[in-house]
Design a protein around this motif. Structure first.
Motif, PDB file in Angstrom:
ATOM      1  N   LEU A  17     132.188  -2.050  85.702  1.00  0.00           N
ATOM      2  CA  LEU A  17     131.891  -3.140  86.632  1.00  0.00           C
ATOM      3  C   LEU A  17     132.679  -2.959  87.927  1.00  0.00           C
ATOM      4  O   LEU A  17     133.869  -2.651  87.888  1.00  0.00           O
ATOM      5  N   PRO A  18     132.029  -3.156  89.080  1.00  0.00           N
ATOM      6  CA  PRO A  18     132.776  -3.090  90.347  1.00  0.00           C
ATOM      7  C   PRO A  18     133.733  -4.282  90.467  1.00  0.00           C
ATOM      8  O   PRO A  18     133.516  -5.314  89.829  1.00  0.00           O
ATOM      9  N   ASP A  19     134.777  -4.152  91.293  1.00  0.00           N
ATOM     10  CA  ASP A  19     135.807  -5.196  91.425  1.00  0.00           C
ATOM     11  C   ASP A  19     135.242  -6.584  91.723  1.00  0.00           C
ATOM     12  O   ASP A  19     135.646  -7.563  91.103  1.00  0.00           O
ATOM     13  N   TYR A  20     134.290  -6.660  92.678  1.00  0.00           N
ATOM     14  CA  TYR A  20     133.812  -7.984  93.088  1.00  0.00           C
ATOM     15  C   TYR A  20     133.033  -8.672  91.974  1.00  0.00           C
ATOM     16  O   TYR A  20     132.802  -9.879  92.028  1.00  0.00           O
ATOM     17  N   ALA A  21     132.628  -7.892  90.947  1.00  0.00           N
ATOM     18  CA  ALA A  21     131.867  -8.478  89.833  1.00  0.00           C
ATOM     19  C   ALA A  21     132.587  -8.231  88.504  1.00  0.00           C
ATOM     20  O   ALA A  21     131.968  -8.246  87.446  1.00  0.00           O
ATOM     21  N   ALA A  22     133.895  -8.046  88.579  1.00  0.00           N
ATOM     22  CA  ALA A  22     134.680  -7.719  87.381  1.00  0.00           C
ATOM     23  C   ALA A  22     134.619  -8.822  86.332  1.00  0.00           C
ATOM     24  O   ALA A  22     134.839  -8.574  85.149  1.00  0.00           O
ATOM     25  N   TYR A  23     134.286 -10.043  86.771  1.00  0.00           N
ATOM     26  CA  TYR A  23     134.236 -11.179  85.848  1.00  0.00           C
ATOM     27  C   TYR A  23     132.964 -11.204  85.012  1.00  0.00           C
ATOM     28  O   TYR A  23     132.820 -12.027  84.113  1.00  0.00           O
ATOM     29  N   LYS A  24     132.013 -10.320  85.306  1.00  0.00           N
ATOM     30  CA  LYS A  24     130.752 -10.336  84.545  1.00  0.00           C
ATOM     31  C   LYS A  24     131.023  -9.876  83.109  1.00  0.00           C
ATOM     32  O   LYS A  24     131.969  -9.121  82.848  1.00  0.00           O
ATOM     33  N   ASP A  25     130.188 -10.301  82.179  1.00  0.00           N
ATOM     34  CA  ASP A  25     130.360  -9.978  80.757  1.00  0.00           C
ATOM     35  C   ASP A  25     129.762  -8.590  80.480  1.00  0.00           C
ATOM     36  O   ASP A  25     128.546  -8.449  80.328  1.00  0.00           O
ATOM     37  N   ALA A  26     130.644  -7.604  80.408  1.00  0.00           N
ATOM     38  CA  ALA A  26     130.209  -6.200  80.291  1.00  0.00           C
ATOM     39  C   ALA A  26     129.323  -5.966  79.066  1.00  0.00           C
ATOM     40  O   ALA A  26     128.481  -5.064  79.075  1.00  0.00           O
ATOM     41  N   SER A  27     129.475  -6.781  78.022  1.00  0.00           N
ATOM     42  CA  SER A  27     128.684  -6.554  76.810  1.00  0.00           C
ATOM     43  C   SER A  27     127.242  -7.043  76.959  1.00  0.00           C
ATOM     44  O   SER A  27     126.380  -6.704  76.149  1.00  0.00           O
ATOM     45  N   ARG A  28     126.982  -7.822  77.994  1.00  0.00           N
ATOM     46  CA  ARG A  28     125.634  -8.396  78.150  1.00  0.00           C
ATOM     47  C   ARG A  28     124.924  -7.933  79.416  1.00  0.00           C
ATOM     48  O   ARG A  28     123.866  -8.454  79.753  1.00  0.00           O
ATOM     49  N   VAL A  29     125.536  -6.998  80.146  1.00  0.00           N
ATOM     50  CA  VAL A  29     124.885  -6.474  81.352  1.00  0.00           C
ATOM     51  C   VAL A  29     124.857  -4.947  81.320  1.00  0.00           C
ATOM     52  O   VAL A  29     125.597  -4.312  80.568  1.00  0.00           O
ATOM     53  N   ILE A  30     123.979  -4.379  82.141  1.00  0.00           N
ATOM     54  CA  ILE A  30     123.927  -2.933  82.361  1.00  0.00           C
ATOM     55  C   ILE A  30     124.331  -2.710  83.819  1.00  0.00           C
ATOM     56  O   ILE A  30     123.705  -3.276  84.729  1.00  0.00           O
ATOM     57  N   VAL A  31     125.383  -1.931  84.033  1.00  0.00           N
ATOM     58  CA  VAL A  31     125.818  -1.645  85.400  1.00  0.00           C
ATOM     59  C   VAL A  31     125.126  -0.358  85.844  1.00  0.00           C
ATOM     60  O   VAL A  31     125.451   0.728  85.374  1.00  0.00           O
ATOM     61  N   HIS A  32     124.140  -0.482  86.727  1.00  0.00           N
ATOM     62  CA  HIS A  32     123.420   0.704  87.206  1.00  0.00           C
ATOM     63  C   HIS A  32     124.237   1.441  88.256  1.00  0.00           C
ATOM     64  O   HIS A  32     124.236   2.661  88.327  1.00  0.00           O
ATOM     65  N   SER A  33     124.910   0.667  89.119  1.00  0.00           N
ATOM     66  CA  SER A  33     125.706   1.249  90.195  1.00  0.00           C
ATOM     67  C   SER A  33     126.667   0.163  90.658  1.00  0.00           C
ATOM     68  O   SER A  33     126.615  -0.973  90.181  1.00  0.00           O
ATOM     69  N   GLY A  34     127.523   0.506  91.613  1.00  0.00           N
ATOM     70  CA  GLY A  34     128.456  -0.484  92.156  1.00  0.00           C
ATOM     71  C   GLY A  34     127.743  -1.619  92.867  1.00  0.00           C
ATOM     72  O   GLY A  34     128.346  -2.643  93.174  1.00  0.00           O
ATOM     73  N   LYS A  35     126.448  -1.449  93.143  1.00  0.00           N
ATOM     74  CA  LYS A  35     125.706  -2.482  93.876  1.00  0.00           C
ATOM     75  C   LYS A  35     124.591  -3.116  93.056  1.00  0.00           C
ATOM     76  O   LYS A  35     123.901  -4.016  93.552  1.00  0.00           O
ATOM     77  N   THR A  36     124.373  -2.609  91.841  1.00  0.00           N
ATOM     78  CA  THR A  36     123.241  -3.109  91.047  1.00  0.00           C
ATOM     79  C   THR A  36     123.628  -3.269  89.574  1.00  0.00           C
ATOM     80  O   THR A  36     124.027  -2.314  88.914  1.00  0.00           O
ATOM     81  N   ILE A  37     123.488  -4.497  89.093  1.00  0.00           N
ATOM     82  CA  ILE A  37     123.854  -4.848  87.711  1.00  0.00           C
ATOM     83  C   ILE A  37     122.712  -5.688  87.141  1.00  0.00           C
ATOM     84  O   ILE A  37     122.256  -6.626  87.802  1.00  0.00           O
ATOM     85  N   GLU A  38     122.232  -5.338  85.946  1.00  0.00           N
ATOM     86  CA  GLU A  38     121.172  -6.161  85.366  1.00  0.00           C
ATOM     87  C   GLU A  38     121.584  -6.767  84.039  1.00  0.00           C
ATOM     88  O   GLU A  38     122.446  -6.234  83.339  1.00  0.00           O
ATOM     89  N   THR A  39     120.975  -7.904  83.702  1.00  0.00           N
ATOM     90  CA  THR A  39     121.221  -8.545  82.412  1.00  0.00           C
ATOM     91  C   THR A  39     120.475  -7.756  81.339  1.00  0.00           C
ATOM     92  O   THR A  39     119.316  -7.377  81.541  1.00  0.00           O
ATOM     93  N   LYS A  40     121.143  -7.509  80.194  1.00  0.00           N
ATOM     94  CA  LYS A  40     120.438  -6.860  79.088  1.00  0.00           C
ATOM     95  C   LYS A  40     119.408  -7.827  78.526  1.00  0.00           C
ATOM     96  O   LYS A  40     119.642  -9.028  78.487  1.00  0.00           O
ATOM     97  N   ARG A  41     118.308  -7.269  78.025  1.00  0.00           N
ATOM     98  CA  ARG A  41     117.287  -8.113  77.390  1.00  0.00           C
ATOM     99  C   ARG A  41     117.933  -8.943  76.276  1.00  0.00           C
ATOM    100  O   ARG A  41     117.679 -10.142  76.154  1.00  0.00           O
ATOM    101  N   SER A  42     118.801  -8.292  75.506  1.00  0.00           N
ATOM    102  CA  SER A  42     119.468  -9.000  74.399  1.00  0.00           C
ATOM    103  C   SER A  42     120.587  -9.913  74.900  1.00  0.00           C
ATOM    104  O   SER A  42     121.158 -10.682  74.130  1.00  0.00           O
ATOM    105  N   GLY A  43     120.918  -9.818  76.193  1.00  0.00           N
ATOM    106  CA  GLY A  43     122.002 -10.624  76.756  1.00  0.00           C
ATOM    107  C   GLY A  43     121.582 -12.031  77.147  1.00  0.00           C
ATOM    108  O   GLY A  43     122.420 -12.928  77.242  1.00  0.00           O
ATOM    109  N   PHE A  44     120.266 -12.225  77.373  1.00  0.00           N
ATOM    110  CA  PHE A  44     119.791 -13.560  77.766  1.00  0.00           C
ATOM    111  C   PHE A  44     119.944 -14.541  76.609  1.00  0.00           C
ATOM    112  O   PHE A  44     119.662 -14.206  75.460  1.00  0.00           O
TER     113      PHE A  44
END
Ligand SMILES: Nc1nc2c(c(=O)[nH]1)N[C@H]1C(S)=C(S)[C@@H](COP(=O)(O)O)O[C@H]1N2
Ligand SMILES: [Mo]
Length: 399
Positions: free
Chosen positions: A40-67
């Motif tokens: 996770l990039p610094d500005y989004a470090a608070y996101k839940d890494a187990s429920r998102v996919i980090v594509h790049s420092g500028k793009t993060i998506e929610t996992k299907r199973s994360g919703f």
């Protein structure tokens, strides 16, 4: 619950489904399969890494199973899309002092958030979705993040209605056909600002539902999602929802910024973007299943609560159907949870008893105007606007 069923249209989509080509159901492109989650990039470090996919420092998506199933998507799993590096956190140090320039009204001027808060308040639940959500399912080589279903979320925005703001400034000036919002990101020296800046225009009529938002899901708008101030255009694709907005202008023409003039245009594969091609404005009707999520999910034989989300852009959603046999036979799903209005998504569930075996689960929605999700994607160069139900399905094994 509103359950109006347009029989004619249903007939039509049923035969359409039967005739659908056996194109790679739910298959991800090689580029999508090759990707691995990054840190996770610094500005989004608070996101839940187990429920998102980090594509790049500028793009993060929610996992299907994360919703989850409680309608609103919390900040810590909401997708992120930055075209430019995230701004300095200093911009949220004194939120009420943020200044936005209002132009193209009879009495144009600069105004602070503190003052905006005296003009009016509106709260709206709306789906935020990237134009390229579902891009990973296109078979051609698409440039851009290989989003599958998670570049979208339903959130609650709060701020001032743009219509009240325009009224307070004497009304929209004559001859204005568009509403243009500009992002405040600093453009590196030596680069033509118009070639990279996030500046988007939408038809003037969108101002009736638009707001300048300073709050999301009950919290001050996070920097990651456009704090301290964001232009929100309910029912329109993500790109039109300009973050860190510092200028809102009623304009005669669309902006000539590249992101508007040639970017976010629907065009045939291999063709360049240019004005005149359809712009990514209002979202189309769409649904997908979040549980079971497929991808190796083990499902126990017996009762299964198949659930997912459905929305209709600016229209609201009327009906969702679920199929467990890849679209041969369909059953009505039930909506669950509160109806937060036409711009929000609805959670749906289809409870079904499944015996051991292999299943292909798909869903399709119909909006309040009777538009139904098509079976197939419409190929286009950048992989925009994918709402074909077949690709969005999940394959599961029940044992
Ligand atoms: N200022 C600014 N606004 C922006 C963007 C951006 O890069 N800068 N990205 C746009 C795009 S393409 C999308 S999909 C959404 C993403 O919003 P989010 O990061 O809050 O999920 O913001 C839109 N607004
Ligand atoms: Mo986007």
């Amino acid at each position: 619950m509103k359950r109006v069923i347009d029989t004619r249209r249903r007939q039509f989509i049923l035969s359409g489904a039967g005739a659908a080509a056996a194109a790679g159901f739910g298959s991800l492109s090689p580029a999508a399969l090759a990707q691995k989650s990054k840190p996770l990039p610094d500005y989004a470090a608070y996101k839940d890494a187990s429920r998102v996919i980090v594509h790049s420092g500028k793009t993060i998506e929610t996992k299907r199973s994360g919703f989850g199933t409680s309608v609103i998507v919390p900040d810590d799993i909401l997708y992120v899309r930055n075209n430019l590096p995230a701004p300095d956190p200093m911009i949220v140090a004194d939120r009420d002092a943020w200044v936005v320039s209002i132009e193209g009204v009879r009495n144009p001027r600069k105004i602070t958030i503190g003052e905006l808060k005296t003009i009016g308040i509106v709260t709206v639940a709306a789906v935020l979705q990237c134009s390229g959500n579902g891009r990973a399912f296109f078979p051609h080589k698409t440039s851009g993040s290989q989003w599958s279903v998670g570049a979208a979320g339903c959130v609650i925005w709060s701020g001032v209605p743009v219509s009240a703001l325009a009224k307070a400034m004497g009304g929209v000036a004559d001859g204005r056909h568009f509403m243009t919002g500009s992002g405040d990101e600093k453009i590196p020296a030596g680069i033509d600002p118009k070639s990279v800046m996030v500046e988007r225009s939408v038809p003037l009529e969108a101002m009736e539902s638009a707001l300048l938002a300073w709050e999301m899901n009950g919290d001050p708008l996070p920097l990651t999602h456009g704090g301290p101030l964001r232009l929100v255009i309910p029912g329109y694709y993500g790109v039109n929802n300009v973050k860190y907005v510092d200028r809102l202008a009623f304009t005669e023409n669309e902006t000539n910024a590249k992101i508007q003039a040639s970017g976010y245009r629907v065009r045939p594969v291999g063709q360049k973007g240019k004005p005149g091609q359809p712009s990514m404005w209002e979202m189309n009707v769409k649904s997908w299943i979040n549980h079971p999520a497929g991808m190796g999910d083990t499902v126990r034989a017996g009762m299964v609560q198949i659930n997912g989300v459905a929305f209709g852009g600016t229209k609201g959603v009327r009906l969702v159907e679920v199929s467990v046999d890849g679209g041969k036979t369909w059953n009505d799903a039930q909506f669950v949870g509160p109806d937060l209005g036409k711009y929000a998504w609805r959670q749906f569930v289809y409870p079904v008893r499944l015996k051991p075996g292999s299943y292909t689960l798909v869903s399709r929605a119909i909006d309040e105007d009777g538009n139904a999700q098509p079976a197939e994607r419409k190929d286009n160069h950048r992989g925009y606007g994918h709402n074909g139900w077949r690709d969005h399905g999940v394959k599961i094994t029940v044992s």
